[in-house]
Motif scaffolding. Sequence first.
Motif: not given
Length: 204
Positions: A123-151
């Motif tokens: 659910r959180k992944l789907a809502r966050t995708a509405r802001s243009g952020y899609w997960p690049l990889a997922v393992a359990g509770g670990h989620i990798v995103y591409a970001t423009r800044t390191p924050h």
Amino acid sequence: MHCTDSHVAQPSLPSGHFPPAAPWYDHLRLARLAVLERLGITATMDTPDLLAALAALAQADPLQRALLHALHATGQDGLAALAQPPAQPDQAALAAWPSPKDPTWRPDLYAAVVANARANIHRKLARTARSGYWPLAVAGGHIVYATRTPHLTEITDTPYSDFRIGISPGHVLPVAVRPLHWYTARCAEGTNPAQLLKDTCPSW
């Protein structure tokens, strides 16, 4: 572009939904919060102060960090181990944990808790995708995103994101930042980048 990894803080096993684990979970949760407080990290800290404290954690008291690691490992693996007998040859004489034989032991309830946690993450992944952020990889509770800044706040501060930075169950914490070419190289090797970061991340 950066590859930003975050993870859900301390897997959530709601005590009211899984009676056999209630005392175990509550004890672990309180112990973890107590150790974090001794390390100068509390649930009431503002996000900038919390991120600064987490960044300095590697230089904190090694004994307290070792205790935090032990609590983290117990929370991650302890419940699953309850249902398994000793596996090593030198442990053959040892008995399996008695909990799964308890009349209140309900593997289906545990599976329901895990399924509910996964549904919440989706659910959180789907809502966050509405802001243009899609997960690049997922393992359990670990989620990798591409970001423009390191924050990580680049994602958590977006209007639709349900992710919140914090140390409570269900919150997220920054784990590692890698350049995007690191991510593509791991994918080319057939490796899940999220799993790799999960295996090497610090214990919160």
